[in-house]
Every structure is written in structure tokens, then in C-alpha cells.
Enzyme design. Structure first.
Site, mmCIF file in Angstrom:
data_model
loop_
_atom_site.group_PDB
_atom_site.id
_atom_site.type_symbol
_atom_site.label_atom_id
_atom_site.label_comp_id
_atom_site.label_asym_id
_atom_site.label_seq_id
_atom_site.Cartn_x
_atom_site.Cartn_y
_atom_site.Cartn_z
ATOM 1 N N CYS A 42 0.907 -1.453 0.039
ATOM 2 C CA CYS A 42 0.219 0.022 0.117
ATOM 3 C C CYS A 42 0.775 1.123 -0.077
ATOM 4 N N CYS A 47 -1.604 1.703 -2.993
ATOM 5 C CA CYS A 47 -2.732 2.927 -2.660
ATOM 6 C C CYS A 47 -1.910 4.379 -2.661
ATOM 7 N N LYS A 50 -0.225 5.580 -6.020
ATOM 8 C CA LYS A 50 -1.450 5.307 -6.989
ATOM 9 C C LYS A 50 -2.140 6.629 -6.850
ATOM 10 N N TYR A 177 -9.383 -3.301 -10.901
ATOM 11 C CA TYR A 177 -9.113 -2.006 -10.110
ATOM 12 C C TYR A 177 -8.038 -1.390 -10.691
ATOM 13 N N GLU A 181 -7.805 2.039 -13.064
ATOM 14 C CA GLU A 181 -6.941 3.196 -12.198
ATOM 15 C C GLU A 181 -5.985 3.793 -13.154
ATOM 16 N N ASP A 303 -3.900 -9.914 2.219
ATOM 17 C CA ASP A 303 -3.999 -10.454 0.744
ATOM 18 C C ASP A 303 -3.482 -11.669 0.900
ATOM 19 N N HIS A 436 -26.274 21.646 0.496
ATOM 20 C CA HIS A 436 -26.605 22.339 -0.677
ATOM 21 C C HIS A 436 -25.558 23.496 -1.117
ATOM 22 N N GLU A 441 -25.853 15.719 -1.902
ATOM 23 C CA GLU A 441 -27.116 15.851 -1.572
ATOM 24 C C GLU A 441 -28.399 15.017 -2.228
HETATM 25 P P1 FAD Z 1 1.395 -5.932 1.862
HETATM 26 O O1 FAD Z 1 0.849 -4.823 2.092
HETATM 27 O O2 FAD Z 1 1.485 -6.524 0.460
HETATM 28 O O3 FAD Z 1 2.677 -6.472 2.909
HETATM 29 C C1 FAD Z 1 3.246 -7.654 2.611
HETATM 30 C C2 FAD Z 1 4.582 -7.348 3.429
HETATM 31 O O4 FAD Z 1 5.280 -8.838 3.358
HETATM 32 C C3 FAD Z 1 5.381 -6.461 2.025
HETATM 33 O O5 FAD Z 1 6.324 -5.419 2.737
HETATM 34 C C4 FAD Z 1 6.603 -7.765 1.612
HETATM 35 O O6 FAD Z 1 7.741 -7.260 1.334
HETATM 36 C C5 FAD Z 1 6.686 -8.445 3.130
HETATM 37 N N1 FAD Z 1 7.228 -9.975 2.780
HETATM 38 C C6 FAD Z 1 6.497 -10.782 1.853
HETATM 39 N N2 FAD Z 1 7.259 -12.248 1.833
HETATM 40 C C7 FAD Z 1 8.217 -11.769 2.991
HETATM 41 C C8 FAD Z 1 9.019 -12.653 3.555
HETATM 42 N N3 FAD Z 1 9.155 -14.146 3.310
HETATM 43 N N4 FAD Z 1 9.982 -12.107 4.560
HETATM 44 C C9 FAD Z 1 9.993 -10.789 4.952
HETATM 45 N N5 FAD Z 1 8.963 -10.236 4.317
HETATM 46 C C10 FAD Z 1 8.130 -10.483 3.382
HETATM 47 N N6 FAD Z 1 -6.147 -1.090 -1.295
HETATM 48 C C11 FAD Z 1 -6.896 -0.154 -0.932
HETATM 49 O O7 FAD Z 1 -7.635 -0.445 0.013
HETATM 50 N N7 FAD Z 1 -7.138 1.218 -1.489
HETATM 51 C C12 FAD Z 1 -6.398 1.269 -2.555
HETATM 52 O O8 FAD Z 1 -6.430 2.391 -3.322
HETATM 53 C C13 FAD Z 1 -5.395 0.363 -2.772
HETATM 54 N N8 FAD Z 1 -4.709 0.571 -4.393
HETATM 55 C C14 FAD Z 1 -3.747 -0.434 -4.545
HETATM 56 C C15 FAD Z 1 -2.963 -0.121 -5.500
HETATM 57 C C16 FAD Z 1 -2.256 -1.310 -6.316
HETATM 58 C C17 FAD Z 1 -1.293 -0.677 -7.618
HETATM 59 C C18 FAD Z 1 -2.041 -2.344 -5.568
HETATM 60 C C19 FAD Z 1 -1.183 -3.319 -5.974
HETATM 61 C C20 FAD Z 1 -2.587 -2.440 -4.484
HETATM 62 C C21 FAD Z 1 -3.725 -1.627 -3.925
HETATM 63 N N9 FAD Z 1 -4.687 -1.998 -2.841
HETATM 64 C C22 FAD Z 1 -5.359 -0.905 -2.369
HETATM 65 C C23 FAD Z 1 -4.448 -3.338 -2.102
HETATM 66 C C24 FAD Z 1 -3.740 -3.000 -0.688
HETATM 67 O O9 FAD Z 1 -2.257 -2.494 -1.164
HETATM 68 C C25 FAD Z 1 -3.381 -4.554 -0.280
HETATM 69 O O10 FAD Z 1 -4.770 -5.178 0.006
HETATM 70 C C26 FAD Z 1 -2.546 -4.235 1.203
HETATM 71 O O11 FAD Z 1 -1.335 -3.767 1.093
HETATM 72 C C27 FAD Z 1 -2.715 -5.668 1.649
HETATM 73 O O12 FAD Z 1 -1.879 -5.595 2.909
HETATM 74 P P2 FAD Z 1 -0.986 -6.730 3.497
HETATM 75 O O13 FAD Z 1 -0.670 -6.515 4.755
HETATM 76 O O14 FAD Z 1 -1.854 -8.284 3.444
HETATM 77 O O15 FAD Z 1 0.152 -7.295 2.450
HETATM 78 P P1 NDP Z 2 -8.514 -7.507 -10.251
HETATM 79 O O1 NDP Z 2 -8.773 -8.898 -9.490
HETATM 80 O O2 NDP Z 2 -9.317 -6.294 -9.591
HETATM 81 O O3 NDP Z 2 -8.606 -7.568 -11.694
HETATM 82 C C1 NDP Z 2 -7.885 -8.497 -12.537
HETATM 83 C C2 NDP Z 2 -8.256 -8.424 -13.971
HETATM 84 O O4 NDP Z 2 -7.636 -8.994 -14.762
HETATM 85 C C3 NDP Z 2 -9.944 -8.477 -14.170
HETATM 86 O O5 NDP Z 2 -10.225 -7.872 -14.991
HETATM 87 C C4 NDP Z 2 -9.522 -10.150 -14.955
HETATM 88 O O6 NDP Z 2 -10.583 -10.464 -15.823
HETATM 89 C C5 NDP Z 2 -8.269 -9.965 -15.551
HETATM 90 N N1 NDP Z 2 -7.455 -11.172 -15.819
HETATM 91 C C6 NDP Z 2 -7.484 -12.008 -14.889
HETATM 92 N N2 NDP Z 2 -6.322 -13.007 -15.590
HETATM 93 C C7 NDP Z 2 -6.110 -12.631 -16.875
HETATM 94 C C8 NDP Z 2 -5.507 -13.323 -17.713
HETATM 95 N N3 NDP Z 2 -4.922 -14.465 -17.634
HETATM 96 N N4 NDP Z 2 -5.476 -12.480 -18.753
HETATM 97 C C9 NDP Z 2 -6.166 -11.383 -19.239
HETATM 98 N N5 NDP Z 2 -6.896 -10.784 -18.173
HETATM 99 C C10 NDP Z 2 -6.868 -11.505 -17.099
HETATM 100 O O7 NDP Z 2 -6.871 -7.154 -10.059
HETATM 101 P P2 NDP Z 2 -6.019 -6.057 -10.044
HETATM 102 O O8 NDP Z 2 -4.578 -6.664 -10.551
HETATM 103 O O9 NDP Z 2 -6.553 -5.005 -10.766
HETATM 104 O O10 NDP Z 2 -5.827 -5.670 -8.373
HETATM 105 C C11 NDP Z 2 -5.638 -6.666 -7.508
HETATM 106 C C12 NDP Z 2 -6.462 -6.371 -6.223
HETATM 107 O O11 NDP Z 2 -5.924 -5.336 -5.347
HETATM 108 C C13 NDP Z 2 -7.660 -5.796 -6.294
HETATM 109 O O12 NDP Z 2 -8.821 -6.928 -6.683
HETATM 110 C C14 NDP Z 2 -8.118 -5.314 -5.024
HETATM 111 O O13 NDP Z 2 -8.505 -6.001 -4.042
HETATM 112 C C15 NDP Z 2 -6.703 -4.383 -4.799
HETATM 113 N N6 NDP Z 2 -6.639 -3.032 -5.311
HETATM 114 C C16 NDP Z 2 -7.659 -2.164 -4.715
HETATM 115 C C17 NDP Z 2 -7.538 -1.011 -5.037
HETATM 116 C C18 NDP Z 2 -8.625 0.119 -4.330
HETATM 117 O O14 NDP Z 2 -9.150 -0.170 -3.439
HETATM 118 N N7 NDP Z 2 -9.012 1.258 -5.080
HETATM 119 C C19 NDP Z 2 -6.905 -0.377 -6.101
HETATM 120 C C20 NDP Z 2 -5.962 -1.280 -6.917
HETATM 121 C C21 NDP Z 2 -6.016 -2.697 -6.235
HETATM 122 P P3 NDP Z 2 -11.993 -11.026 -15.206
HETATM 123 O O15 NDP Z 2 -12.862 -10.024 -14.537
HETATM 124 O O16 NDP Z 2 -12.455 -11.427 -16.583
HETATM 125 O O17 NDP Z 2 -11.612 -12.152 -14.423
#
Ligand code: FAD
Ligand code: NDP
Length: 451
Positions: A42, A47, A50, A177, A181, A303, A436, A441
């Protein structure tokens, strides 16, 4: 048996940091292992950067729209990618420091390095072994890359934030997502952007009408929205550009392919088999309602368990677990009516059921819809519109779902999510006086359901 720690957390992302600092604050001896930067996905590649890039990309329309308000802006000013990228990196470095201080002041010991299991109570980091009574796996996820010829040429969300240069022509793969985005980010920053999605309509899981609306609005802003199309292969040309062959046989030449096709649990190399931790059929760590894995002293959240992949959910899971273990609180994690937003342009936010899900599971429903040009755009001259929607169960008039596509949707829906969570009825909405003039609203002044 005595252990080095009461709790050892693997992964200092959203869930791991929250669990460890709450646990330490409640008196537990806690260590956290992290191989990369503090704050996890994140903060570093999710997040936070982004949202900064969304803000940056929105300026092009702000400049364009300002002329209708009397500003003589001339041409849209030039954009310097490196300034944005480097300012973003500086802010994230500051946040990494904030996280380090939070952990330190809570008394959590930071173990920098990649952690792998030796056995159910022992983890090895950089050649050194550490034991703990409980171990919590919070290792998050990793971008999936397409399994096609040239799949190694794509950019994912891990690389995209730190590119040397901004590509002129970008193809975005995916309809979730991240793809939606980033298509908005690239487009707003001036890249020629095409989004290629394998299905008929982006953002599966959201309300159908809202998905269609977002698709049209993105197209109106200049993103080429190509549905029912996927990438078959990618080849690098001698001039450095990429030839992308699509499933309809056509070939496009672009400077970058940004692929966002979902994320996989980050479990490889962890040595789960040595600790007896099992995965589910999808490859995520299998846990029960108490986040317990197949090994009784090992737990997992966020995750890596593949439930709801959102930061506030990982935070809530971490907090619930730590309070349960070290403050004897009941372990309650409620996944009902989690609000969520897509920071697309325009943005989309929702809480509760879609119209489709409500009709399938709740019998008769009344649907209230309002689509309009926001006041700002009456003068800006921009084409952006706003869509708001309430789904109400006819029988008892409870509001089951609330959806918005438009400016500040996430900010607005966060507030209304409290009402939905509290079980508000349409009469409660009607009894609420509006503020308003706002778009919000509209949610309290919708009078007649759609026929
Ligand atoms: P993470 O935040 O992924 O943390 C896992 C940590 O474990 C990492 O720092 C990694 O380096 C560490 N790690 C992994 N394996 C090991 C190991 N073996 N030893 C030591 N360290 C290790 N969510 C939202 O709610 N709003 C958003 O706007 C949003 N935008 C996103 C945009 C993008 C591009 C992406 C990819 C995700 C976004 N998400 C968003 C999703 C959000 O980032 C994740 O749901 C969240 O970070 C999950 O938290 P976590 O603690 O499960 O894992
Ligand atoms: P998503 O699961 O949201 O979307 C994946 C997309 O890729 C879907 O449209 C899916 O299609 C498509 N897809 C999957 N497999 C294939 C393939 N083999 N070939 C072509 N297309 C494929 O994943 P993201 O990577 O966008 O984000 C991961 C997660 O991170 C999100 O689900 C969300 O939980 C979190 N996130 C949250 C954000 C927020 O809160 N604003 C912002 C960014 C990430 P289909 O629908 O047909 O399966």
C-alpha cells in the site's frame, strides 16, 4: 518451552504492522520481519503512490476546464514525469521513516530480511534463527504476469511507479481496479492509452449500470476502451517499441504494455511445508474463521489469505487478532458491507449490494437513479457526468446498496457507508436534510424509484 518472542510477524505491510504494534502495545514481546520497505504494498507500490499519480493526472483536465471559469490558461502546461516520480519517492521515504518510528515506539523489534520457516516455531532470517510462540504470516501478494510470448516485457504495478520515462503510447491489460485506475492515470498524464479487457465489460463485481457508465466516461475522456480482446504475444522491435498481437489478429505498436491481471499470494520460498501450513485450491494460505492455518500456532491475514484484498481490511484483521490474543477480546471480523472505491476518472465507490445481487438474493427491490452534469462542469465545458444509485428492499425499505460514479465518490460514499452499515431505510435518507449545493445531497433527495 521458552521462545524468543510471543509473536513473530512475517511482512511489515498494512496487516503485519497493525497486528504487531497493537500486540506490542498490549504487552506482548513482538518482532516483525520485512525483506523490502516498511509499509508493504500500500505504502510503496499501491494505494499511496497510486493516489498521488491520480491527483497528478487530474490536473490536465483542471487546466482545460479552468478556461470556462475565466482563467486564460493558454496551452496546458508541460508535464515533467521525473518531478512527479521523485517527489513521490521522497514522500514515501518519509512514510517509511514514520513506520519505523511507529514500530520502534511500540517496542516491536524489526528483523530486516527475507524470512523462511525452519519449523512451526522457528523462522530463519539472514542465517539467524528466531523462535516464537505464535507466528503470523502477512506476506501480501505479488502481480501476476501474463503467460504469453513476451510476457516478461510487460510492466506491472511493481515497476510502473519508478519508470525512467513516461511512455508515449501505452496499452493497459486487464479490467479490474488497477487497470482501470492506471488507464486514467496514463490518459490524464498525456499518454495515448488503450485499455484491453478480455471480457465484455470492465470492473466485474460492481453494479452493471455503473460499470457501463464508467466505461463510457473513460472513453469520453480519451481512453480507447477495447472489450472482448486480449493480448496474445508481445515482441520488442529494434527501435525499442513493442508490437502487441491481439486476439482478433490485429497488431498495435506501443511504447509500453502495463499488465494488471490480478495478484498472487506471496508464499514462494517461505518454506510453508516445513511448518505444515497448507494452501487452499487457489494457492492462498488456508485459514479458519480465527485466521488459524493448518498448524495451530501459525496464523495468516491480509492479501495472502485471498479474502478481501484491501488495506483497511488487512488493518482490521490485524487489529482484531492482536486484541483477541493479548486483550481477550472476542475475535470478530465482519466482512459485510465493506465500502470500496476505484480511483478511476471519474471515480467510482460503492457499499452494499449491486442491483443484480439484490434482485437475485433479496426479492423485490426499488432502484433510485440519478444521472446529471455536476455543477462544476456546467461551466468547465468538460463532458464529465455523475451517476448515483440506491438499491432499496421493497418489503422493509432498507437501503441495501449505494453506488456513485463521479468526482469525490470515495469521500462521499465513506460517509454514507455508516448509514448502510447501521441498516438505514429509505425513510432515514429522506429525513436527512441535504447540504447544498453538492452532488452528495442527491442521495437524500431521490424521490421516485425507477419504473
Ligand atoms: P502487503 O501490504 O503486501 O505487505 C506484505 C509485506 O510482506 C511486504 O512488505 C513484503 O515485502 C513482505 N514480505 C513478503 N514475504 C516476505 C518474507 N518471506 N519475509 C519478509 N517479508 C516478506 N487497497 C486499498 O484499500 N485502496 C487502494 O487504493 C489500493 N490501491 C492499490 C493499488 C495497487 C497498485 C496495488 C498493487 C494494491 C492496492 N491496494 C489498495 C491493495 C492493498 O495494497 C493491499 O490489500 C494491502 O497492501 C494488503 O496488505 P497486506 O498486509 O496483506 O500485505
Ligand atoms: P483484479 O482482480 O481487480 O482484476 C484483474 C483483472 O484482470 C480482471 O479484469 C480479470 O478479468 C483480468 N484477468 C485475470 N486474469 C487474466 C488473464 N490471464 N488474462 C487477461 N486478463 C486477466 O486485480 P488487480 O490486479 O486490478 O488488483 C488486485 C487487487 O488489489 C484488487 O482486486 C483489489 O482488491 C486491490 N486493489 C484495490 C484498489 C482500490 O481499493 N482502489 C486499487 C488497486 C488494487 P476477469 O474480470 O474477466 O476475471
Amino acid at each position: 518451552m521458552s521462545f524468543d518472542y510471543d509473536l513473530l510477524v512475517i511482512g511489515a505491510g498494512s496487516g503485519g504492522v497493525r497486528a504487531s504494534r497493537i500486540a506490542a502495545g498490549l504487552g506482548a514481546r513482538v518482532a516483525i520481519a520485512e525483506e523490502r520497505q516498511l509499509g508493504g504494498t500500500c505504502v510503496n507500490v499501491g494505494c499511496v503512490p497510486k493516489k498521488m499519480y491520480v491527483y497528478a493526472s487530474e490536473y490536465s483536465e483542471h487546466f482545460r476546464g479552468s478556461t470556462g471559469f475565466g482563467w486564460e490558461a493558454g496551452d496546458v502546461p508541460a508535464f515533467d514525469w521525473r518531478v512527479l516520480r521523485d517527489n513521490k519517492s521522497e514522500e514515501i521515504l518519509r512514510l517509511n521513516g514514520v513506520y519505523a518510528r511507529i514500530l520502534e515506539s511500540a517496542g516491536v523489534e524489526l528483523l530486516q530480511g527475507f524470512a523462511r520457516f525452519v519449523d512451526a516455531h522457528t523462522v530463519e532470517i539472514d542465517g539467524k534463527s528466531y523462535t516464537a510462540e505464535r507466528i503470523l504470516i502477512a506476506t501480501g501478494g505479488w502481480p501476476r504476469v501474463p503467460d504469453i510470448e513476451g510476457g516478461d516485457l510487460v510492466l506491472t504495478s511493481n515497476e510502473v511507479f519508478d519508470l525512467d520515462t513516461l511512455p508515449r503510447r501505452v496499452m493497459v491489460q486487464g479490467g479490474g481496479y488497477i487497470a482501470v485506475e492506471f488507464a486514467g492515470i496514463f490518459n490524464g498524464l498525456g499518454c495515448e492509452t488503450e485499455l484491453v479487457y478480455r471480457g465484455p465489460l470492465i470492473l466485474r463485481g460492481f453494479d452493471g449500470e455503473v460499470r457501463q457508465f464508467i466505461r463510457e466516461q473513460m472513453a469520453a475522456k480519451g481512453v480507447t476502451m477495447s472489450m472482448n480482446l486480449d493480448i496474445e504475444s508481445i515482441q520488442k522491435r529494434t527501435d525499442g517499441a513493442l508490437d502487441v498481437r491481439l486476439s482478433d489478429g490485429s497488431v498495435r505498436t506501443v511504447d509500453a504494455v502495463f499488465s494488471a491481471i490480478g495478484r498472487e499470494p506471496k508464499v514462494s520460498g517461505l518454506g510453508l511445508e516445513r511448518a505444515g501450513v497448507e494452501l487452499d485450491a487457489r494457492g492462498y494460505i488456508k485459514v479458519d474463521d480465527g485466521f488459524q492455518t493448518s498448524t495451530t500456532n501459525i496464523f495468516a491475514l491480509g492479501d495472502v489469505i485471498g479474502r478481501v484484498q484491501l488495506t483497511p481490511v488487512a488493518l482490521a484483521e490485524g487489529m482484531a487478532l492482536a486484541r483477541h490474543w493479548y486483550d481477550n477480546q472476542p475475535l470478530r471480523m465482519d466482512y459485510e458491507s465493506i465500502p470500496t472505491a476505484v480511483f478511476s476518472q471519474p471515480s467510482l465507490a460503492a457499499v452494499g449490494l449491486t442491483e443484480e445481487a439484490a434482485r437475485d438474493t433479496c426479492g423485490e427491490v426499488d432502484v433510485y437513479v440519478s444521472e446529471f452534469t455536476p455543477m462544476k462542469h456546467t461551466l468547465s465545458g468538460l463532458a464529465e457526468r455523475c451517476l448515483m444509485k440506491l438499491i432499496v428492499r421493497r418489503e422493509d425499505q432498507q437501503v441495501l446498496g449505494l453506488h456513485m460514479a463521479g468526482e469525490l465518490a470515495a469521500e462521499i460514499v465513506q460517509g454514507f457507508a455508516v448509514a448502510i452499515k447501521a441498516g438505514a431505510t429509505k425513510a432515514d435518507f429522506d429525513a436527512t436534510i441535504g447540504i447544498h449545493p453538492t452532488a452528495a445531497e442527491e442521495f437524500v433527495t431521490m424521490r421516485s424509484p425507477r419504473a
